[in-house]
Every structure is written in structure tokens, then in C-alpha cells.
Design an enzyme around this catalytic site. Structure first.
Site, short mmCIF file in Angstrom:
data_model
loop_
_atom_site.label_atom_id
_atom_site.label_comp_id
_atom_site.label_asym_id
_atom_site.label_seq_id
_atom_site.Cartn_x
_atom_site.Cartn_y
_atom_site.Cartn_z
N TYR A 275 -2.48 -10.60 3.35
CA TYR A 275 -2.51 -9.17 3.67
C TYR A 275 -3.91 -8.81 4.13
CZ TYR A 275 -1.26 -4.19 3.08
OH TYR A 275 -1.00 -2.85 3.28
N TYR B 52 -11.64 -6.38 -5.82
CA TYR B 52 -12.63 -5.58 -6.56
C TYR B 52 -14.06 -5.95 -6.16
CZ TYR B 52 -15.35 -3.44 -10.24
OH TYR B 52 -16.28 -2.71 -10.92
N THR C 128 0.83 -1.20 0.00
CA THR C 128 0.00 0.00 0.00
C THR C 128 0.86 1.25 0.00
OG1 THR C 128 -1.71 -1.20 1.23
CG2 THR C 128 -1.86 1.20 1.20
N THR C 129 1.83 1.32 0.91
CA THR C 129 2.70 2.49 1.01
C THR C 129 3.54 2.64 -0.25
OG1 THR C 129 2.80 2.12 3.39
CG2 THR C 129 4.43 3.62 2.46
#
Length: 312
Positions: free
Chosen positions: A140, A111, A48-49
Site C-alpha cells: 500500500y 509510525y 484508509t476509507t
């Protein structure tokens, strides 16, 4: 029982970008070297980062290959490979294995919302079978971002069905009770639980977790390394207090942009502010605010960072 593959402090490393928004591998590798020399045991890259879902498949492969080519050990890297589709997830995981990585971090297919545990089990069954082993898969768990959680029941089913394939989890939910439940349920069998929140590092280590994979480690890894090495005592407690304070400072503004600002100001390298839309750099007031918050925490200057960059 073997020690955890990524035990300790792992920075969810920022992806450096050039003015044209392509990955800047030289700048990123320099930051990776600094992190590994200043408290980090490993690097969770392209998460994410690292803005992985703002990068194309070919770019993600190029970033991994580029860091390794620049001397960052593949064994220290845990690339994110989870995509919203099965084919890309498998392709990136196989690519990571081919580069010599020991593990990858895998988002659920994010999604379609509210998939059943049966649907997620079928998806990860396909991933495991198509990858065929040779690399550890880490789940995750970040329901605030993906909107698709990993339940304890699902994790238990996967571990039973595919022993040795699913090695651990990064829990970025911020819910310590959930992290502790994962440790209690699965850690005795070697399942590695990593906190995605800096404030829980000392606590999760004491409870049998493996460590952390966090965004703020881009700038606070020095103190994370102390907590991991010392665990208890006055020095560890003070370092944990610093992790908690800097995490609070980091989340006082948009997280990725804020960490880029801290690194940019610490190094004098304005290039760190470059970020891919839809994310935006901080404005001047936000930049001053996060810098003041880190300064108030006593975290500035970042140990060794300016000197490390000047020596490049």
C-alpha cells in the site's frame, strides 16, 4: 501469466457504524452486495476509507468474519492488514488467510518516519516469513498518509527475494508517473498495479495495470465497471469522464465524510453519516455542496442504489 487476482474495479469500502461507533455489519454487507452488483469486481476493505486504523484488532477481525457470514465471498475481499507493528500485521494477515481471502493490502510500518529501504526490506521479510505463504501480499503506497513510500528499488528487492509472495501494489500517491514506472518495471512478471485514483483507471488499464482500488468507487463504481469492460471507445471515454468528475467532487470536502454523506442521502439512511473520531460528519453546508457537485456531474441518482436499499 495468470489474470490479476483483483483485476478491475475495487471499492475501498466504507465501514458502516452503529450509533455507539461499533461496526454495523448488516448495513455494511448490504452496501457490499450493491457494490458487487454495480461495477465492482472486488472490495478493498479496512483500508484508509474504511477507517481501519480507528478500529481495534478484534474489531477488524469481526468485520471480516461478519461480512463473510453475511454472504460476501471471501475471494472478493482484500482486507487491509498493515499495522505499525509486526505482530499485528502478521496476525491480521493470517486471520484473513484463514477466512479464505486471496490477498491483503499491507501498509508499511508507519509510525517511525523515514525508515531506510534496508529497514523496510527487513520488516517485510519478517512478514513474508512469518505468514509463510498461502495469501498474496499487496503493498500500500500512500506516502501522503503513511509518510513511508515504497521505492522501485525496494519493490524489486522484495520480488527477487520472495517470488510469488508480493503480488502487487495499490498506488494512492496520485502520481501517475510513479504508477506507470511500477507497471513498466514489474507488470510483465505478473505484478499487479492498482491506481488509488479514479481519474487514472482508463489510462492504467491501457498501460498494462490491473485496475483500481478507490474510495469514490463507493458511489461511482457503475461507471468504473463500464471503463473496465469497454476500455476504449465513446462509452468508455464518457464513463471515465464521469469517474474523473466524481473523484473531483468527492475530494472537494473531507473524503470519507463526504462519501458517507452521498450514500446517506442516496439511501435515506442517516446512519451512514456516523463516523469515528477524529473524523467528523460534514456540516450542513458541506453536505449540500458535495451533493450539488455530484448532481452537477450527472452522477445522481446513483444507479440502483435507492432501489437496492429499499429491497433489503
Amino acid at each position: 501469466m495468470h489474470p490479476p487476482l483483483f483485476g478491475g474495479v475495487n471499492a475501498a469500502i466504507l465501514t458502516a457504524l452503529k450509533p455507539d461507533l461499533s461496526p454495523d455489519l448488516d448495513r455494511m454487507a448490504a452496501h457490499a452486495r450493491w457494490l458487487l452488483a454495480n461495477g465492482c469486481n472486488g472490495l478493498g476493505m479496512l483500508g484508509t476509507t474504511g477507517e481501519a486504523n480507528s478500529l481495534g484488532l478484534f474489531e477488524r477481525k469481526a468485520v471480516l468474519e461478519g461480512l463473510i457470514a453475511r454472504g460476501i465471498p471471501a475471494a472478493k475481499l482484500m482486507p487491509g492488514t498493515g499495522c505499525s507493528n509486526l505482530s499485528d500485521t502478521v496476525e491480521l494477515t493470517l486471520h484473513a488467510r484463514a477466512q479464505g481471502c486471496r490477498g491483503v493490502l499491507v501498509l508499511p510500518p508507519f509510525y517511525y518516519k523515514a525508515p531506510s529501504d534496508d529497514g523496510l526490506f527487513a520488516y517485510f521479510s519478517e512478514v513474508v516469513n512469518r505468514v509463510g505463504g498461502g495469501i498474496a501480499l499487496y503493498l500500500y503506497h500512500f506516502p501522503q498518509q503513511s509518510a513511508v513510500p515504497f521505492t522501485l528499488d525496494l519493490i524489486g528487492r522484495l520480488l527477487k527475494a520472495f517470488p510469488g509472495a508480493i503480488q502487487g501494489v495499490k498506488d494512492s500517491s496520485g502520481d501517475y508517473a510513479n504508477m506507470k514506472a511500477m507497471v513498466d518495471a514489474f507488470a510483465a512478471d505478473g505484478f499487479e498495479v492498482y491506481s488509488g485514483s479514479d481519474e487514472y483507471l482508463q489510462r492504467i488499464l491501457a498501460d498494462g495495470g490491473a485496475g483500481c482500488i478507490t474510495a469514490a468507487s463507493n458511489a461511482n463504481s457503475h461507471w468504473g465497471g463500464i471503463v473496465y469492460a469497454k476500455r476504449t471507445g465513446a462509452e468508455a471515454d464518457a464513463a471515465q469522464a464521469m469517474l474523473t468528475a466524481t473523484r473531483k467532487a468527492a475530494t472537494s470536502v473531507p473524503l470519507i465524510s463526504g462519501l458517507r454523506e452521498i450514500i446517506a442521502r442516496s439511501t435515506g439512511d442517516d446512519g451512514w453519516r456516523t463516523i469515528r473520531p477524529p473524523h467528523l460528519p460534514l456540516n450542513a453546508a458541506q453536505g449540500d455542496a458535495i451533493w450539488a457537485a455530484w448532481d452537477a456531474a450527472g452522477a445522481l441518482p446513483l444507479p440502483g442504489l435507492t432501489q437496492a436499499k429499499a429491497a433489503e
